[in-house]
Scaffold this active site. Structure first.
Site, PDB file in Angstrom:
ATOM      1  N   PHE A 164       0.860  -1.189   0.000  1.00  0.00           N
ATOM      2  CA  PHE A 164       0.000   0.000   0.000  1.00  0.00           C
ATOM      3  C   PHE A 164       0.891   1.233   0.000  1.00  0.00           C
ATOM      4  O   PHE A 164       1.623   1.472   0.958  1.00  0.00           O
ATOM      5  CB  PHE A 164      -0.951   0.061   1.200  1.00  0.00           C
ATOM      6  N   ASP A 249       9.229   2.717   2.025  1.00  0.00           N
ATOM      7  CA  ASP A 249       8.063   3.525   2.382  1.00  0.00           C
ATOM      8  C   ASP A 249       7.878   3.404   3.898  1.00  0.00           C
ATOM      9  O   ASP A 249       7.397   2.390   4.398  1.00  0.00           O
ATOM     10  CB  ASP A 249       6.832   3.007   1.624  1.00  0.00           C
ATOM     11  N   LYS A 278       2.498  11.042   7.279  1.00  0.00           N
ATOM     12  CA  LYS A 278       1.609  10.761   8.414  1.00  0.00           C
ATOM     13  C   LYS A 278       2.068  11.460   9.712  1.00  0.00           C
ATOM     14  O   LYS A 278       1.835  12.652   9.851  1.00  0.00           O
ATOM     15  CB  LYS A 278       1.423   9.258   8.576  1.00  0.00           C
TER      16      LYS A 278
HETATM   17  C1  LIG Z   1      -1.032   6.006   4.319  1.00  0.00           C
HETATM   18  C2  LIG Z   1       0.080   5.439   3.509  1.00  0.00           C
HETATM   19  C3  LIG Z   1       0.463   6.029   2.290  1.00  0.00           C
HETATM   20  C4  LIG Z   1      -0.298   7.154   1.650  1.00  0.00           C
HETATM   21  O1  LIG Z   1      -0.338   8.309   2.430  1.00  0.00           O
HETATM   22  P1  LIG Z   1      -1.462   9.417   2.147  1.00  0.00           P
HETATM   23  O2  LIG Z   1      -1.071  10.550   3.035  1.00  0.00           O
HETATM   24  O3  LIG Z   1      -2.773   8.807   2.504  1.00  0.00           O
HETATM   25  O4  LIG Z   1      -1.378   9.745   0.702  1.00  0.00           O
HETATM   26  C5  LIG Z   1       1.555   5.487   1.635  1.00  0.00           C
HETATM   27  N1  LIG Z   1       2.224   4.444   2.136  1.00  0.00           N
HETATM   28  C6  LIG Z   1       1.891   3.864   3.309  1.00  0.00           C
HETATM   29  C7  LIG Z   1       2.697   2.714   3.825  1.00  0.00           C
HETATM   30  C8  LIG Z   1       0.796   4.322   4.019  1.00  0.00           C
HETATM   31  O5  LIG Z   1       0.431   3.711   5.144  1.00  0.00           O
END
Ligand SMILES: *Cc1c(COP(=O)(O)O)cnc(C)c1O
Length: 425
Positions: A164, A249, A278
Site C-alpha cells: 500500500f 516507504d 503521516k
Molecule cells: C497512508 C500510507 C500512504 C499514503 O499516504 P497518504 O497521506 O494517505 O497519501 C503510503 N504508504 C503507506 C505505507 C501508508 O500507510
C-alpha cells in the site's frame, strides 16, 4: 436541526460561523450531510467525533473512546499534542505560506533537520504520503536514466504484493488489491510485482533496466505483514550488488511506530531513498517528504518537480516540533515497552478464534478466523469504547497514538478481549 442537501445551510454557516454550527449539529445531521454531499469513498464507523486529547476521543454525546486507530499512524503524538500546538501558535504571528518561490528560514531548517533525523542527505518536501511516493518514483526513474544509463522509457521499479503506497492512479496501478484498481485504468507501466518476503523472486525480477525496489519494511494496510528475519538486509545487499536503488516507504511504519526511528533499522537495511509522512505532520497538518542520498536527490533540477504547499513555513515548524518531541519524550523506549506488554496480553487471550497476532512495537494486528462475525465485533468494540477498524477483512489493528499511557493501553486491551468474548460466545 433540519438537514438539507440543497439550499439554506451555507447561508447559516456564513452568518453564524462554523463553531456555532458545529455545536448545533447532531450525529444524524453530520451523517446525513456527509452522505448527501461527500463522495462515498469511505465507510466511517458510526461515531461523530467532537473532541480529542492524547489517546482519547469523545463523540458529540460525550461518550469517551480510546483511539486505537490513531488516524492510521498520523496522530502518533496524540490528539492536540501540546508541543506541536505551541509550535503552530508561535508561527502564527510570523508567516505561514509562501510557496517555494521564496526562501524561508523555517523551510531551510526543516530540510536540514529532516535530513539529519533520517541520516540521509537531501529532502524534497511534499504534503501527502502518496505525493512523497510519486516523488520517489520520479527520482528513481530520473536517476536510472541520467546516472545508471537505462535506455529512455525502459526503467523498471520492483514492488511487492499486498503493498500500500497511496491512491494516485500510478500507485494503484501497481497494487495487488483488485478493489483499489477496478475501473481506474489504464495504468502507468514500468512496475513489476513480486511476492513480499521472497528474496529469490527479487533476484529473478532484477534486469539491467531495474531502477529501484520500492517496499514497506512492514506492510501495514496489507494486514500488518512482517517479512522473514533477514529479508530487509538481504534486499539491501541484492540492491547494492545490482546497482539498484532501495526505497523504503516508512510513511506508516516509520517514526517510532515499531519502536525504532525507522522500521528498516531493525536490520542493516539503510535505503537510498525513503518516503515519510503521516506522523511527520504531528496530527495537525499534512506534511510528507522524499528523503535520500545526494547521488539520487541531486538529479532534480529546477522545474522537475514541485507542490504549491510542499515545504511551507507552518508545515515545517510542525514537522520539526513533531520530530523533536519523538526524541525528547523518548518514543523509542516507550513504544518498545508498551508493545511488549500488549503482545503478552494478546497472546494470553484464551480464544481459539484468534488466528495470529502480528506486531512490532505499537503496530499490532490481530487476525481473527472465519467463524468470527466481523461487523458484530466492530460494533462491540465501538460500544465498549474502543475505536479501530480492521484491514484486509479479518485483521484488527491496534495502532494507538504512541503517547497512550500504560493504563489506557491495558484498558484498551481489556475492552478488546471483552468485545471478542461477547462475539465468540
Ligand atoms: C497512508 C500510507 C500512504 C499514503 O499516504 P497518504 O497521506 O494517505 O497519501 C503510503 N504508504 C503507506 C505505507 C501508508 O500507510
Amino acid at each position: 436541526m433540519a438537514v438539507c442537501s440543497g439550499t439554506g445551510m451555507w447561508q447559516d454557516i456564513k452568518e453564524k460561523g462554523v463553531l456555532a454550527m458545529v455545536q448545533g449539529l447532531s450525529y444524524e445531521d453530520s451523517v446525513a450531510l456527509t452522505q448527501a454531499n461527500g463522495t462515498h469513498n469511505y465507510k466511517p464507523l458510526p461515531v461523530n467525533v467532537a473532541r480529542g486529547d492524547g489517546a482519547l476521543l469523545w463523540d458529540t454525546d460525550g461518550k469517551e473512546y480510546i483511539d486505537c486507530l490513531g488516524a492510521y499512524s498520523a496522530v502518533s503524538h496524540g490528539h492536540l499534542a501540546p508541543t506541536v500546538i505551541k509550535a503552530v501558535r508561535d508561527q502564527l504571528d510570523r508567516v505561514t505560506m509562501t510557496s517555494r518561490a521564496y526562501y524561508t528560514s523555517e523551510v531551510a531548517l526543516f530540510l536540514h533537520g529532516v535530513a539529519e533525523f533520517c541520516e540521509l542527505d537531501m529532502v524534497c518536501p511534499m504534503n501527502s504520503g502518496a505525493e512523497a511516493i510519486e516523488t520517489c518514483i520520479k527520482l528513481a526513474r530520473k536517476w536510472a536514466y541520467t546516472v545508471k544509463g537505462v535506455p529512455a522509457d525502459q526503467a523498471e521499479i520492483i514492488v511487492f504484493e499486498d503493498n500500500f503506497h497511496g491512491r494516485t492512479t500510478t500507485i494503484v496501478g501497481f497494487s495487488s488489491e483488485e478493489g483499489y484498481k477496478r475501473h481506474f485504468g489504464p495504468f502507468t507501466p514500468g512496475f513489476k510485482v513480486i511476492p513480499f518476503g521472497d528474496i529469490d523472486a527479487l533476484k529473478a525480477a532484477i534486469t539491467p533496466n531495474t531502477a529501484a525496489v520500492l517496499g514497506e519494511p512492514i506492510q501495514a494496510e496489507g494486514g500488518i505483514l512482517i517479512p522473514p528475519d533477514g529479508f530487509l538486509a538481504e534486499v539491501r545487499r541484492v540492491c547494492t550488488a545490482n546497482n539498484v536503488l532501495l526505497c523504503w516507504d516508512e510513511i506508516q511504519c516509520g517514526l517510532y511506530r515499531t519502536g525504532k526511528k525507522f522500521s528498516w533499522m531493525h536490520e542493516e537495511a539503510k535505503p537510498d531513498l525513503m518516503a515519510i509522512g503521516k506522523a511527520l505532520g504531528g496530527g495537525l497538518l499534512p506534511v510528507s517528504a522524499a528523503v535520500g542520498t545526494k547521488e539520487v536527490m541531486e538529479v532534480f533540477q529546477p522545474g522537475d518537480h514541485g507542490s504549491t504547499f510542499g515545504g511551507n513555513p507552518l508545515g515545517s515548524v510542525v514537522a520539526l516540533a513533531a520530530l523533536a518531541e519523538m526524541e525528547t519524550a523518548n518514543y523509542g523506549e516507550r513504544v518498545t515497552r508498551l508493545g511488549a506488554m500488549a503482545l503478552d496480553f494478546l497472546l494470553a487471550m484464551p480464544f481459539k478464534q484468534v488466528k495470529e497476532v502480528r506486531s512490532r512495537g505499537l503496530l499490532i494486528g490481530v487476525e481473527v478466523d472465519e467463524t468470527v462475525d466481523v461487523p458484530a465485533l466492530t460494533a462491540q468494540l465501538l460500544a465498549n469504547g474502543l475505536l479501530t477498524k480492521q484491514t484486509r477483512q479479518r485483521t484488527y489493528r491496534l495502532t494507538p497514538p504512541l503517547v497512550i499511557t500504560e493504563d489506557q493501553l491495558m484498558e484498551a486491551l481489556r475492552r478488546f478481549e471483552k468485545s471478542l468474548a461477547a462475539v465468540v460466545g
